[in-house]
Write an enzyme that holds these catalytic residues in place. Structure first.
Site, PDB file in Angstrom:
ATOM      1  N   SER A 206       6.496   6.802   5.742  1.00  0.00           N
ATOM      2  CA  SER A 206       7.885   6.118   5.689  1.00  0.00           C
ATOM      3  C   SER A 206       8.106   5.181   7.045  1.00  0.00           C
ATOM      4  CB  SER A 206       8.891   7.103   5.931  1.00  0.00           C
ATOM      5  OG  SER A 206       8.516   7.820   7.194  1.00  0.00           O
ATOM      6  N   LYS A 207       9.243   4.663   7.325  1.00  0.00           N
ATOM      7  CA  LYS A 207       9.319   3.772   8.244  1.00  0.00           C
ATOM      8  C   LYS A 207       8.980   4.062   9.571  1.00  0.00           C
ATOM      9  CE  LYS A 207      12.882   0.935   5.940  1.00  0.00           C
ATOM     10  NZ  LYS A 207      14.166   0.307   6.032  1.00  0.00           N
ATOM     11  N   ARG A 208       9.301   5.516   9.603  1.00  0.00           N
ATOM     12  CA  ARG A 208       8.992   6.324  10.980  1.00  0.00           C
ATOM     13  C   ARG A 208       7.483   6.146  11.402  1.00  0.00           C
ATOM     14  NH1 ARG A 208       7.152  11.632  10.578  1.00  0.00           N
ATOM     15  NH2 ARG A 208       7.404  12.395   8.641  1.00  0.00           N
TER      16      ARG A 208
ATOM     17  N   GLY B 198       5.650   3.628  11.357  1.00  0.00           N
ATOM     18  CA  GLY B 198       5.485   2.288  11.766  1.00  0.00           C
ATOM     19  C   GLY B 198       5.498   1.165  10.510  1.00  0.00           C
TER      20      GLY B 198
END
Length: 862
Positions: A365-367, A369
């Site tokens: 996911s975006k967390r 990177g």
């Protein structure tokens, strides 16, 4: 093909797999006997082979020994998915009932005459790596089989779908080079490739299913459905539609319809139905439909069709033969197969690929990177490197190969080799693969990418062909990302002498009479002796000047080049010094902000004048550390270490002086007899005249340039270590992942045993061993660390033995006797009570001192 007694033809997966190597694309034939038959091959994939039945018809034995009749002249396909013991027959020809339905509704279809695979994204965000991998797998399979790669936009979620998102996805697919044969902007036989444009088709199909008795109208309101959901949750029963209107009184249904009451169209799930697919990745999968879902909606009350219904209809009408997609769509297959079967459409083959996880093993996911293709493009990744890495996230061709061209991927890829296990996204490996592709590019291919990045980041004001050609040659080999070129150039154009001088690495250089050398460089510049103006002979001219400077100052090697680098570039690393100076001389051509040579020399002069005390302090520090602070018991070892760093002529002078001092002190009898002596060929012998095994080992100081998790083994690290080899860092695999965090490995000085025979560890070659200390239980492991100031590539010294450099015969310990050397030495490699590395009680050292572990003492080294 094996014949039965009744002359039916039995086709098995094993037989088909054997023939698959011989039968190719369209134009090949299968020879069957008896009776003698030639079956034309229509198409072939990694999991199936299609052929046309003879005019008189043909009976084939399927995977469950059930004889299936083939219509005369009809095209058929035999599926060969994973874990099948027999073949699965599928007709490529649509059933007569399905053909009649389409004719009645006036709907066209695409024939399944070649392999057809599709990528069907929803335009609700950017194209992330999971979607890009799905697109890639379908693209590779279609290209390999000579089929069609279809792009379909699934924009039925009107609230979330946007044109901006679609345009972004289209741009990302084009950047990756995944060009589609049919779809938006290119057209094709299906005409319409956005679901929002096909609404009339879905409405007709839903109402036809209603007419055929496979669907019905449901007049339940949202409030009623919510009450049913809450009641089911309270009872602990399955939350699914309870079929209130499934068998409703026709008169009541008509009354509600005539009254214009809003309704949805629901699919009537068959009682006792089991849906089974033969997934190419996961094998045979079955669902008890009633236990899994209730009657599901096809068409909402506002006339908008539901996602799964649209997918099933589109796959059938677009002639899709294989659906490769993410495993999160696996349960969607149930609804889609039910719809396809009800309409008499062909069921495509399915391949549900595993999830992609982050390094913490949660869903990417975006967390974690960057996850979108556009982010990777902006960071300087190459499209060919991206598809290379994405292909490896769940697939391999059975070899140890990591780097593939696009053409090699098309030739090698096979859905049957996609693993059902989750794949872990490793940014470090992606960067490594990107670096391999980038450095393999021709300079003329790299140059425009580099120029675009430099212009975008405003490192240069405009392009100049000669400047860019020079810079590309200077930086390409040092880049892992295209954007690295901008960072390297910016460092070259800057002059950070003040900042660099404050580092520990600079202390030794400053203390080695840096002021005298700096004064000489300033003098040379003022007399125009230093080449600074770019010319075709600049590189040779600059090298000649450096050589003359070395002769006039009595310096060479590191003692010459490092202070020259610091004085002229303001840094201690980077491209060739001459290449940097030439770049500075050309900087005005591209309107790049830079520190010119005249300003650099002025700054250098000011630095040595303003920092005389700091330079003197550095010199004193070196002197103190090299003599006054050495204890008597360590003095002889320190002398050996220091002399080893001198050039041979200087060593001879020291030897003469030492012999003279020894003579004055009373001759050789005053000296302690050595424990070891040299042989005629220079090797160290023990008291019995045998070669000391430890001296056959090539143990050096190394620096970890990069470190990543082994792609196939969680306990292993894959390290690139600088041990001074001319070829650059060598690849070493160590079992340290369970003991030392990845972030602590980066940039560490380590001790490396370099001449062990290279071996494969879980499919990847390892050329060396990182030495560590460990307790008896092997529950605590720490790196054996060289002291600060040790130089990567320097050989270890052993007390009473001197510098350990193996002979050419022992450069690689290949033979059986050579491979036993480490086994002989290892038991006597220990950490002493001070935590220092020893062999039989004698201390290992580097030019900067002893080797130690972080906290371990009195334990083993291995």
């Amino acid at each position: 093909l094996k014949a039965r007694e009744d002359e039916d033809i039995m086709v098995t997966a094993a037989a088909m797999l054997a023939m698959r190597k011989k039968a190719g694309a369209a134009g090949n034939f299968l020879l069957c006997s008896p009776p003698l038959l030639l079956l034309p091959v229509l198409m072939m994939s990694s999991s199936s082979l299609a052929f046309r039945a003879p005019t008189g018809g043909l009976s084939l034995l399927g995977s469950k020994s059930a004889v299936q009749k083939l219509a005369p002249g009809g095209p058929m396909r035999l599926g060969l998915g994973r874990e099948r013991k027999g073949g699965r027959l599928q007709s490529l020809q649509m059933s007569a009932s399905a053909v009649d339905v389409l004719k009645e509704l006036g709907i066209d279809r695409v024939h399944r005459d070649v392999p057809r695979l599709r990528f069907a994204p929803s335009p609700t965000g950017s194209l992330h790596v999971g979607g890009a991998r799905t697109a890639l797998y379908n693209y590779l399979m279609a290209k390999k089989l000579g089929g069609k790669f279809v792009l379909r936009i699934e924009d039925t979620d009107l609230a979330r779908s946007t044109k901006e998102s679609e345009n972004s996805m289209i741009a990302d697919l084009k950047w990756l080079g995944l060009d589609w044969d049919e779809g938006p902007y290119v057209g094709g036989p299906a005409n319409l490739y956005r679901q929002s444009e096909r609404n009339d088709i879905y409405v007709k199909m839903a109402k036809k299913l209603w007419d055929m008795g496979f669907a019905y109208p449901c007049f339940c309101t949202e409030e009623e459905l919510e009450e049913k959901r809450k009641a089911a949750e309270q009872d602990g029963s399955k939350v699914a539609y309870d079929g209130t209107w499934r068998d409703a009184d026709p008169a009541e249904v008509k009354r509600r319809l005539d009254a214009g009451d809003p309704y949805t169209i629901r699919f009537k799930v068959p009682k006792g139905k089991v849906v089974t697919i033969h997934d190419i990745v996961r094998g045979r999968i079955s669902w008890d439909v009633e236990a899994t879902l209730g009657d599901f909606i096809l068409l909402r009350s506002n006339g908008v069709p539901v996602y799964n219904f649209c997918v099933a209809v589109d796959d059938a009408l677009m002639g899709i033969t294989t659906v490769a997609r993410a495993e999160e769509h696996l349960t969607n297959t149930i609804r889609q197969v039910l719809v396809l079967e009800a309409l008499g459409f062909n069921i495509p083959e399915y391949a549900h690929c595993s999830l992609i996880l982050g390094e913490d093993r949660s869903k990417l996911s975006k967390r974690h990177g960057a996850t979108s293709c556009n982010q990777f493009r902006e960071q300087g990744f190459l499209p060919d490197a991206m598809i290379n890495y994405l292909a490896l996230l769940g697939w391999n061709d059975g070899t140890d190969k990591d780097i593939y061209s696009r053409e090699e991927l098309i030739a090698s890829f096979d859905l049957n080799r996609v693993t059902p296990s989750p794949a872990m996204f490793d940014m470090q490996k992606l960067k490594w693969i990107n670096g391999q592709h980038l450095r393999a590019m021709k300079k003329e291919e790299f140059l425009p990418l580099m120029a675009e990045a430099m212009m975008r980041e405003k490192v240069i004001g405009h392009a100049d062909e000669e400047f860019l050609d020079h810079v590309a040659g200077m930086v390409q080999e040092k880049c892992d990302l295209v954007n690295d070129a901008s960072s390297i150039l910016q460092t070259v154009l800057d002059f950070q002498l003040e900042e660099t001088s404050k580092t520990e690495e600079a202390k030794e250089i400053l203390g080695d009479d840096f002021k005298a050398l700096a004064d000489k460089i300033i003098e040379e510049f003022n007399s125009n002796a230093i080449p600074t103006n770019p010319s075709p002979t600049f590189s040779d001219d600059f090298k000649q000047w450096v050589n003359k400077l070395g002769k006039s100052t009595g310096r060479k090697g590191k003692k010459l080049f490092m202070p020259v680098r610091l004085a002229l570039t303001g840094n201690l690393a980077g491209p060739d010094i001459g290449a940097q100076i030439m770049t500075v001389g050309m900087a005005e051509r591209v309107q790049a902000k830079h520190v010119d040579m005249k300003t650099r020399i002025e700054m250098l002069k000011k630095f040595v004048n303003d920092n005389a005390e700091m330079i003197s302090s550095a010199a004193a520090s070196i002197e103190t550390s090299s003599s006054k602070s050495v204890s008597d018991d360590m003095l002889s070892q320190k002398i050996i270490e220091t002399i080893a760093r001198l050039a041979p002529p200087q060593q001879r002078i020291v030897l003469q002086q030492a012999e003279s001092l020894l003579k004055e002190a009373g001759g050789a009898d005053a000296a302690q007899a050595p424990a070891a002596r040299p042989s005629s060929d220079g090797r160290v012998l023990d008291r019995s005249g045998n070669v000391e095994p430890v001296t056959r080992l090539d143990i050096r100081v190394g620096k970890i340039v990069s470190c990543e998790k082994h792609p196939d083994a969680d306990a292993l690290y894959l390290e690139q270590i600088d041990v001074g080899d001319a070829e650059g860092p060598r690849q070493v695999i160590s079992g340290l992942a369970n003991f030392i965090p990845l972030e602590e490995m980066q940039g560490r000085l380590v001790t490396v045993l370099c001449n062990l025979k290279p071996v494969k560890m879980r499919g990847i070659m390892s050329s060396g061993m990182v030495l560590c200390g460990s307790n008896e239980e092997h529950t605590k492991v720490e790196l054996l660390e060289p002291p600060e100031g040790a130089v990567p590539g320097e050989h270890l010294m052993l007390e009473s033995f001197g510098v350990m450099k193996p002979t050419p015969e022992d450069a690689v310990l290949k033979s059986k006797s050579q491979q036993g050397v480490w086994k002989m030495v290892a038991p006597d490699m220990k950490l002493n009570s001070k935590g220092e590395a020893t062999y039989n009680g004698k201390k290992f050292t580097t030019s900067s001192g002893a080797l130690t572990c972080k906290s371990l003492k009195d334990c083993n080294i291995g």
